[in-house]
Design an enzyme around this catalytic site. Structure first.
Site, mmCIF file in Angstrom:
data_model
loop_
_atom_site.group_PDB
_atom_site.id
_atom_site.type_symbol
_atom_site.label_atom_id
_atom_site.label_comp_id
_atom_site.label_asym_id
_atom_site.label_seq_id
_atom_site.Cartn_x
_atom_site.Cartn_y
_atom_site.Cartn_z
ATOM 1 N N CYS A 114 0.920 -1.089 -0.090
ATOM 2 C CA CYS A 114 -0.047 -0.097 -0.129
ATOM 3 C C CYS A 114 0.891 1.326 0.035
ATOM 4 C CB CYS A 114 -1.061 -0.050 1.005
ATOM 5 S SG CYS A 114 -2.079 -1.175 1.091
ATOM 6 N N HIS A 251 -3.056 7.580 1.876
ATOM 7 C CA HIS A 251 -3.457 6.250 1.402
ATOM 8 C C HIS A 251 -4.999 5.955 2.102
ATOM 9 C CE1 HIS A 251 -3.942 2.183 0.821
ATOM 10 N NE2 HIS A 251 -3.481 1.848 1.817
ATOM 11 N N ASN A 281 -10.053 0.212 -0.320
ATOM 12 C CA ASN A 281 -8.307 0.218 -0.287
ATOM 13 C C ASN A 281 -8.137 -0.404 -1.425
ATOM 14 O OD1 ASN A 281 -5.829 -0.152 0.156
ATOM 15 N ND2 ASN A 281 -6.017 -0.905 2.402
#
Ligand code: UT7
Length: 324
Positions: A114, A251, A281
């Site tokens: 990520c 993020h 996500n």
């Protein structure tokens, strides 16, 4: 004079299929209410059968090129941040390179889960400031739907597919924080935390792709602590502080993490680009997606000071301070 990596174009692409939280209710012990209140996620996009990470990435890259008013042949390098490449090799970056018609230069993948886009951006900035490349496409693209365990309610409701891209171009700056472009980066990893977030398969172990496993509350704890810390560190390297920030582009994993980080940084939520409700996500794609959507919404404007921050499997984490 200092060579800076300045954003010349941005774009994104999402698969057509939108999956609302309610789709999970019928087959799992979960609810739209739980997902919304614990994560902020309302829907996510899932790639169609046969639609790959490089397809999504190439579409985002084309959009970024069009926005920049450039052709693929104008690029010196292409860096793709992904953990869900089409094949074990060659890199999905080279597949995007081919799909957009870029026949020169070089392309490679960066794998920092990520945090991948932040790592890729730092690499691109280093290539530009060292004079090794003049124009670099940085793509974040993922198909996390391929590595989800759809029987595990604690993970499968969290992730989505998508891609975002930026075109960076070398520009001479004064060497001050007033310059446009990447002003500072701050990267970290600590492999002792491998067990907190990983995929339980791979080429040299199971010879399969595996499925995502996460101790969510542990990752949450690290995220809240580390993200504000790295953002502050990058700002300090640039000679700036939280008061100078126009936009945090975080993020997009969990609205509670985004809010807690903004609060620790003493930046109001009106100055945070939030897309997690629509995308879930999307791992390395989440920041470039948010940059592109934020620009489209009229939030991000030329000259704005942006802090991007991310954490992911590894653990890996870091931030980039950039003037748009
Ligand atoms: O992008 C990489 C970085 N990743 C992240 O940043 C993710 C970080 N972690 C998180 O976002 C959060 O930890 C989660 C959203 C994953 C979970 O939220 P939480 O507040 O930390 O919940 P929890 O894991 O402590 O679980 C609370 C309860 C548990 O039930 P019990 O043991 O209290 O009875 C879980 O079993 O919630 C339960 N639960 C669910 N309930 C309904 C977990 N997933 C679900 C679900 N629906 N989908």
């Amino acid at each position: 004079m200092t060579l800076r990596a300045v954003v010349r174009g941005v774009g994104h692409h999402l698969p057509a299929r939108v999956v609302p939280n309610s789709e999970f209710e019928s087959r799992l012990d979960t609810s739209d209410e739980w997902i919304r209140t614990r994560t902020g996620i309302e829907r996510r996009h899932f790639a169609a059968e046969g639609e790959t990470t490089s397809d999504l990435g190439a579409a985002a890259a084309r959009a970024a090129l069009a926005d920049a008013g450039l052709a693929a042949g104008d690029l010196d390098a292409l860096i793709l941040a992904t953990s869900t490449a089409d094949l074990t090799f060659p890199s999905a970056a080279t597949m995007i390179q081919d799909k957009i018609g870029m026949t020169g230069g070089f392309a490679f993948d960066v794998q920092a889960v990520c945090a991948g886009f932040v790592f890729a951006l730092a690499n691109a900035s280093a290539l530009i400031s060292s004079g090794q490349a003049r124009r670099v496409m940085v793509v974040g693209a993922e198909t996390f739907s391929r590595i989800l365990d759809f029987d595990d309610r604690s993970t499968c409701v969290l992730f989505g597919d998508g891609a975002g891209a930026v075109v960076l171009e070398a520009a001479e700056g004064e060497g001050t924080a007033r310059d446009r472009g990447v002003l500072a980066t701050d990267l970290h990893s600590d492999g002792r935390y491998r067990e907190l977030l990983y995929v339980d398969g791979g080429v040299s172990t199971t010879r399969t792709a595996g499925q995502l496993r996460m101790q969510g509350n542990q990752v949450f704890r690290h995220a809240v602590e580390k993200l504000a810390e790295t953002a502050h560190a990058a700002l300090e390297k640039a000679g700036l502080n939280s008061g100078d920030v126009d936009w945090i582009v975080p993020h997009q994993a969990n609205l509670r993490i985004i809010t807690a980080t903004a609060s620790r940084m003493q930046v109001p939520m009106e100055r945070v680009v939030v897309t997690v409700q629509d995308h879930g996500n999307t791992s390395a794609a989440s920041i470039p997606l948010a940059l592109s959507v934020g620009r489209e919404r009229g939030q991000i404007k030329r000259g704005d000071l942006i802090v991007m921050e991310a954490i992911g499997g590894g653990l890996t984490w870091g931030s980039v301070v950039l003037r748009w």
